[in-house]
Every structure is written in C-alpha cells, then in structure tokens.
Write an enzyme that holds these catalytic residues in place. Structure first.
Site, PDB file in Angstrom:
ATOM      1  N   LYS A   1       4.319  -3.134  -6.185  1.00  0.00           N
ATOM      2  CA  LYS A   1       5.054  -2.047  -5.522  1.00  0.00           C
ATOM      3  C   LYS A   1       4.099  -1.150  -4.744  1.00  0.00           C
ATOM      4  CE  LYS A   1       6.221   2.039  -7.777  1.00  0.00           C
ATOM      5  NZ  LYS A   1       5.851   3.228  -7.028  1.00  0.00           N
ATOM      6  N   ASN A   2       3.020  -0.703  -5.389  1.00  0.00           N
ATOM      7  CA  ASN A   2       2.184   0.314  -4.745  1.00  0.00           C
ATOM      8  C   ASN A   2       1.322  -0.237  -3.610  1.00  0.00           C
ATOM      9  OD1 ASN A   2       3.387   2.284  -6.228  1.00  0.00           O
ATOM     10  ND2 ASN A   2       1.760   2.435  -7.769  1.00  0.00           N
TER      11      ASN A   2
ATOM     12  N   CYS B   1       8.575  10.233  -8.009  1.00  0.00           N
ATOM     13  CA  CYS B   1       8.887  10.624  -9.390  1.00  0.00           C
ATOM     14  C   CYS B   1       8.399  12.041  -9.675  1.00  0.00           C
ATOM     15  CB  CYS B   1       8.208   9.661 -10.368  1.00  0.00           C
ATOM     16  SG  CYS B   1       9.028   8.082 -10.520  1.00  0.00           S
TER      17      CYS B   1
ATOM     18  N   ARG C   1      13.624   1.232  -8.887  1.00  0.00           N
ATOM     19  CA  ARG C   1      12.766   1.540  -7.739  1.00  0.00           C
ATOM     20  C   ARG C   1      11.490   0.714  -7.767  1.00  0.00           C
ATOM     21  NH1 ARG C   1      10.881   7.161  -7.907  1.00  0.00           N
ATOM     22  NH2 ARG C   1       9.390   6.077  -6.600  1.00  0.00           N
TER      23      ARG C   1
ATOM     24  N   ASP D   1      -0.182   4.752 -14.898  1.00  0.00           N
ATOM     25  CA  ASP D   1       1.141   4.111 -14.819  1.00  0.00           C
ATOM     26  C   ASP D   1       1.444   3.228 -16.034  1.00  0.00           C
ATOM     27  OD1 ASP D   1       1.367   5.390 -12.422  1.00  0.00           O
ATOM     28  OD2 ASP D   1       0.878   3.645 -11.199  1.00  0.00           O
TER      29      ASP D   1
ATOM     30  N   ARG E   1       2.082  16.922  -7.232  1.00  0.00           N
ATOM     31  CA  ARG E   1       1.798  15.918  -6.209  1.00  0.00           C
ATOM     32  C   ARG E   1       1.505  16.510  -4.823  1.00  0.00           C
ATOM     33  NH1 ARG E   1       5.204  10.514  -7.405  1.00  0.00           N
ATOM     34  NH2 ARG E   1       3.187   9.652  -6.859  1.00  0.00           N
TER      35      ARG E   1
ATOM     36  N   ARG F   1       7.698   8.681  -2.525  1.00  0.00           N
ATOM     37  CA  ARG F   1       6.387   9.222  -2.184  1.00  0.00           C
ATOM     38  C   ARG F   1       5.785   8.496  -0.981  1.00  0.00           C
ATOM     39  NH1 ARG F   1       2.715  13.206  -3.006  1.00  0.00           N
ATOM     40  NH2 ARG F   1       4.793  13.978  -3.257  1.00  0.00           N
TER      41      ARG F   1
HETATM   42  N1  EPU Z   1      -3.989  14.935  -5.686  1.00  0.00           N
HETATM   43  C1  EPU Z   1      -4.224  16.180  -5.137  1.00  0.00           C
HETATM   44  N2  EPU Z   1      -4.162  16.308  -3.781  1.00  0.00           N
HETATM   45  C2  EPU Z   1      -3.854  15.270  -2.970  1.00  0.00           C
HETATM   46  C3  EPU Z   1      -3.620  13.997  -3.541  1.00  0.00           C
HETATM   47  C4  EPU Z   1      -3.682  13.865  -4.898  1.00  0.00           C
HETATM   48  O1  EPU Z   1      -4.482  17.147  -5.846  1.00  0.00           O
HETATM   49  O2  EPU Z   1      -3.808  15.472  -1.736  1.00  0.00           O
HETATM   50  C5  EPU Z   1      -4.071  14.745  -7.139  1.00  0.00           C
HETATM   51  C6  EPU Z   1      -2.707  14.429  -7.745  1.00  0.00           C
HETATM   52  O3  EPU Z   1      -1.983  15.619  -8.043  1.00  0.00           O
HETATM   53  C7  EPU Z   1      -3.091  13.643  -8.965  1.00  0.00           C
HETATM   54  C8  EPU Z   1      -4.350  12.876  -8.516  1.00  0.00           C
HETATM   55  O4  EPU Z   1      -4.847  13.599  -7.401  1.00  0.00           O
HETATM   56  O5  EPU Z   1      -3.440  14.514  -9.991  1.00  0.00           O
HETATM   57  C9  EPU Z   1      -4.142  11.425  -8.140  1.00  0.00           C
HETATM   58  O6  EPU Z   1      -3.105  11.315  -7.184  1.00  0.00           O
HETATM   59  P1  EPU Z   1      -3.006  10.079  -6.164  1.00  0.00           P
HETATM   60  O7  EPU Z   1      -2.991  10.640  -4.786  1.00  0.00           O
HETATM   61  O8  EPU Z   1      -4.032   9.080  -6.511  1.00  0.00           O
HETATM   62  O9  EPU Z   1      -1.574   9.511  -6.490  1.00  0.00           O
HETATM   63  P2  EPU Z   1      -0.489   8.974  -5.464  1.00  0.00           P
HETATM   64  O10 EPU Z   1      -1.148   8.276  -4.341  1.00  0.00           O
HETATM   65  O11 EPU Z   1       0.506  10.021  -5.178  1.00  0.00           O
HETATM   66  C10 EPU Z   1      -0.300   6.596  -6.533  1.00  0.00           C
HETATM   67  C11 EPU Z   1       0.823   5.768  -7.095  1.00  0.00           C
HETATM   68  C12 EPU Z   1       1.242   6.344  -8.429  1.00  0.00           C
HETATM   69  C13 EPU Z   1       0.043   6.364  -9.371  1.00  0.00           C
HETATM   70  C14 EPU Z   1      -1.114   7.138  -8.728  1.00  0.00           C
HETATM   71  C15 EPU Z   1      -2.390   7.094  -9.562  1.00  0.00           C
HETATM   72  C16 EPU Z   1       1.929   5.047  -5.073  1.00  0.00           C
HETATM   73  C17 EPU Z   1       3.127   5.105  -4.203  1.00  0.00           C
HETATM   74  N3  EPU Z   1       1.934   5.809  -6.160  1.00  0.00           N
HETATM   75  O12 EPU Z   1       0.234   7.901  -6.371  1.00  0.00           O
HETATM   76  O13 EPU Z   1       2.211   5.443  -8.933  1.00  0.00           O
HETATM   77  O14 EPU Z   1       0.393   6.993 -10.581  1.00  0.00           O
HETATM   78  O15 EPU Z   1      -1.411   6.581  -7.428  1.00  0.00           O
HETATM   79  O16 EPU Z   1      -2.777   5.795  -9.776  1.00  0.00           O
HETATM   80  O17 EPU Z   1       1.007   4.286  -4.822  1.00  0.00           O
HETATM   81  C18 EPU Z   1       4.059   4.800 -10.203  1.00  0.00           C
HETATM   82  O18 EPU Z   1       3.960   3.679  -9.675  1.00  0.00           O
HETATM   83  O19 EPU Z   1       4.812   5.029 -11.182  1.00  0.00           O
HETATM   84  C19 EPU Z   1       3.276   5.899  -9.656  1.00  0.00           C
HETATM   85  C20 EPU Z   1       3.552   7.174  -9.893  1.00  0.00           C
END
Ligand code: EPU
Length: 418
Positions: free
Chosen positions: A22-23, A116, A397, A304, A121, A92
């Site tokens: 998915k990601n 989610c 999802r 995750d 975020r 997201r």
């Molecule tokens: N963060 C910030 N500022 C930013 C970006 C991130 O403070 O601009 C913080 C976040 O609040 C968090 C950490 O950095 O504490 C990591 O966030 P990241 O950006 O890595 O997460 P994401 O890209 O929003 C993806 C996956 C998530 C998974 C995370 C961590 C997707 C669509 N989502 O989220 O997947 O938990 O990386 O591996 O790729 C899921 O599949 O259930 C899911 C939530």
C-alpha cells in the site's frame, strides 16, 4: 457501513499470498504524473486508498486502465487543477500530488491531506523540502499554494527521517535544475521502490534506502514499467496471525529481509518458523516469552506492526512493554483489547504494559484506524465466541481481500453490510 464478524479459535492452515505494498503504491500512482508518457505498474493492490487516488487522477484528466493487479496510467494530458478538499482529505497520500504537480508545473494548490487519526501528522518537513528548492509556500487555513519560477536543486536536511517528506522532496526535485541532496532521509523499502520507478522513467536518483539521497534533475521523464514491492506490513500481520493460530501457515510472495525486524522479535519470543527465499512458514507455539518493543523508522521495528503484535503479546507468559516513538495516538486499540479481556495498562500516550497470558472473549469492538483494525481481527481470531468489528472501512483502505485471504486458510470471518 460494513462490519466484520469472526468466530474465533479456528486453526489457520494453507498459504496466504501477499499483495503489493500500500505505502509504495500510494506514492507510485501520483508519481506517475511526472511522466510525459504512459507508465505501467504491476502488483498494484486492490484497496480503497488506490481507488481514492485514482479518483484524483481521473479528476485531473489522467487515463487509467486496470487489469487485475496491472495498472496503466497515461497522465500526458492532465490539467493542473486545484484538488477539492473532500477528495484530498480521504487519505494521507493525497499530498504526493502536491510534490508531483509542483515538480511538473512549478505550481500547485491543495488542501491538508487526510489519513488515519494516529497523531497530528504535520507536513512541515515536506514544506521545508519545497522551500529549499526555491518554492514559495502560502498557507491559508487548510489550503497550501506552492509555486516557483523554477525549482533549483539544493541541500535539504530533514529534522526526522519522514517517509512522506523524503518521497515528496524526491518528487519535487526530480525535474528541478541541478543536484538535490536529502540528508537524514527515511530508509523504508517503499522509498527505494519510488526511486526505482522514477529512475526507470529516466530520473537520476542514487542512495535511496540510505539516509543520503542524491537527485540530479532531468528535463523530461518517459514511459516505463515497474512493479510494486510486496507489502511488508500485510506480510507481518499474517505472520503474526500464524504465530497466534497457525499450523504451518505459509505466507508467500514476500521479501523476508523487509520484515527481519519482526522475525527477530518473534525468534526472541520462541515462535516456530521456517524462513525461505520468498516465504515464511509459521506455527502457533506454546509458552512464548514476553518481549519489549520500541518502534522506529526502518530498519527498526515498524510502527505499523505495533498494534498487530500487541495481540500476540497478550499470549506471552509474563509482562511485555511497547514504546511507540513515531505516533502519539496509536494505542486506541487498547480500550477494545481490554474490553475483550486483555490486561494492558496505558503508562502514557507513548508506552503500554501488557500482562500475559490472558484469554480473550468475543464482543463488539471498533477498528479505530487501519492497523488497530488489523489488531482487532487478530484478537477475534484467538477469542472464544464471536467478535464483531465495526468501522472496518479503515481496514479495507489498506488490506487487499483480507476476509477472503483469511477464509482461504480456515478462519471463520465474514464481511457484512449493516
Ligand atoms: N513528521 C513531522 N513533520 C513532517 C513529517 C513527519 O513532524 O513534516 C513526524 C510525524 O508526526 C511522525 C514522524 O515524523 O511522528 C514520521 O512520520 P512520516 O512522515 O514518516 O509518516 P508518513 O509519511 O505520514 C508513512 C506511512 C505510515 C507509517 C509512517 C511511518 C504512508 C502513506 N504512510 O506515513 O503508514 O506509519 O510512514 O512508517 O506511507 C499505515 O500504513 O498504517 C500508516 C500510518
């Protein structure tokens, strides 16, 4: 509204084939906009997050053909329009359109993405990446307008290795002038998948999978083929199901190295497994040992899988501890596990203590988010009696055909319309 009903305590035997990640897929689809020709992506999972992205692609004018797992995207004739908030809020990954459109047209207007409810975020690191490339960002409430006369390669240091910010900066930089270096980049396999896709189109990206990614901008990107990697989180979820109820349950079409973080912890617990080149066979094991888990970015233990593995920790002999370092609101499953009979204490919003072993009894519970939903399904598989899970839209999802896959190995689970 849909709900799932599970009759617990059935042994799981046979084979589960893992779908595309998915990601990865949710980044590859928007990334295809950067290409001036047709792209073909194989192993695309059939999940509602992809449907939501396709809705945006079609809204922008892309032509999409789907044949099973194969997806052909022709985004050569798209229009750079503002994406309405009601569709960008569905997930997201809609913010990958921000960087792809910015990278291609040097201008984008979009709303804060959805996803989610597992924490605040923020997107500050993505915006930092855009600004480093010379873009101006105007924020008006929930809306972001980002533009530049030209994007120029630069040195970007991410404050934390964010998956989203790493991919967004790559997408924005790939057609910029000169070289961009992303420092403290996230190292997840999904990032390598996106970089490979872009390189297949003609991009010049090196270092994906390490914490320093270098991108030399190119003027145009052409037609290509790529494949989505196997979903390591889906794989991990079913490996945990096998550790709970399996009799030689085989999870195949996986890259075991991508779930080494989980497999090491299962070995520490004493779970019986055989690990092959592209599969894991796992069986329910008695008297398993408690463990401590701390979630971290890849190659650390994935956040995750934190909620799914909580169900397994309920069956250990003794006390386990989980520390969640990525998301500040990822223990919403605890209330429902305790309702089923678990003994979990919330120390604070980052730590829980799990006392095992406990026996679970089926009752009505809620899938508060995607991985919490997976955790509740696993709990339903081991509980006595019937478990009803509401709000299962979250689960659909991200897990392709989860009901059919579990039914196929002997679980008694049904999806009902209510
Ligand atoms: N963060 C910030 N500022 C930013 C970006 C991130 O403070 O601009 C913080 C976040 O609040 C968090 C950490 O950095 O504490 C990591 O966030 P990241 O950006 O890595 O997460 P994401 O890209 O929003 C993806 C996956 C998530 C998974 C995370 C961590 C997707 C669509 N989502 O989220 O997947 O938990 O990386 O591996 O790729 C899921 O599949 O259930 C899911 C939530």
């Amino acid at each position: 509204m849909k709900q799932m009903k599970i009759e617990g305590r059935n042994i799981l035997r046979g084979t589960i084939k893992i779908s595309g990640a998915k990601n990865s897929a949710v980044a590859l689809v928007p990334a295809s906009l950067l290409c001036d020709e047709k792209v073909v992506i194989d192993n695309v999972p059939n999940i509602s997050d992809i449907e939501a992205l396709n809705e945006i692609m079609i809204y922008l004018g892309a032509k999409i053909k789907r044949d099973g797992d194969l997806m052909e995207i022709d985004a050569s004739g798209i229009e750079n329009k503002e994406i309405p908030e009601n569709i960008s809020r569905k997930l997201r990954a809609s913010y990958y359109f921000m960087s792809a459109l910015l990278g291609k047209y040097k201008r984008v207007s979009m709303y804060f993405p959805g996803g989610c409810n597992i924490g605040a975020r923020p997107i500050d690191q993505t915006l930092k990446g855009f600004k480093a490339l010379g873009a101006t960002v105007i924020e008006e409430g929930n809306k972001y307008t980002v533009f530049a006369d030209k994007l120029v390669g630069s040195h970007v240091y991410l404050d934390m290795p964010s998956v989203g910010a790493t991919i967004n900066t790559m997408l924005a930089a790939v057609r910029a002038e000169g070289e961009t270096i992303i420092e403290n980049a996230a190292r997840e396999p999904e990032i390598v998948n996106v970089a490979t896709f872009l390189n297949n189109m003609g991009a010049k990206i090196t270092g994906a999978g390490t914490s320093e990614i270098r991108i030399i901008g190119v003027e145009r990107l052409g037609s290509c083929f790529t494949e989505v990697i196997p979903d390591r989180i889906e794989a991990g979820t079913y490996v945990i199901a096998g550790a709970l109820m399996g009799d030689n349950l085989r999870i195949e079409n996986i890259i075991p190295e991508h779930i080494e973080n989980l497999l090491f912890k299962l070995k520490e617990m004493g779970i019986k497994m055989t690990i092959g080149r592209d599969y894991v066979c796992v069986s329910r094991t008695d008297n398993i040992k408690p463990i401590n888990i701390k979630t971290l970015g890849y190659p650390g233990f994935p956040t995750d899988l934190q909620q799914p593995i909580t169900t397994l920790l309920l069956t250990c002999n003794g006390e386990s501890l989980i520390e969640e370092t990525i998301w500040e609101n990822r223990f919403q499953n605890v209330e429902y596990l305790n309702k089923m009979g678990a003994n979990i204490t919330l120390i604070d919003n980052r730590r829980i203590k799990i006392k095992g072993p406990t026996k679970l009894k089926g009752c009505e519970v809620k899938a508060t988010d995607l991985r919490a939903g997976a955790c509740m399904i696993l709990a339903g598989l081991i509980a006595e009696g019937t478990t009803i899970i509401t709000d299962v839209g979250h689960i659909l999802r991200g897990y392709e055909k989860i009901v059919e896959k579990l039914q196929g190995v002997g679980a008694k689970i049904v999806l009902e319309e209510i």
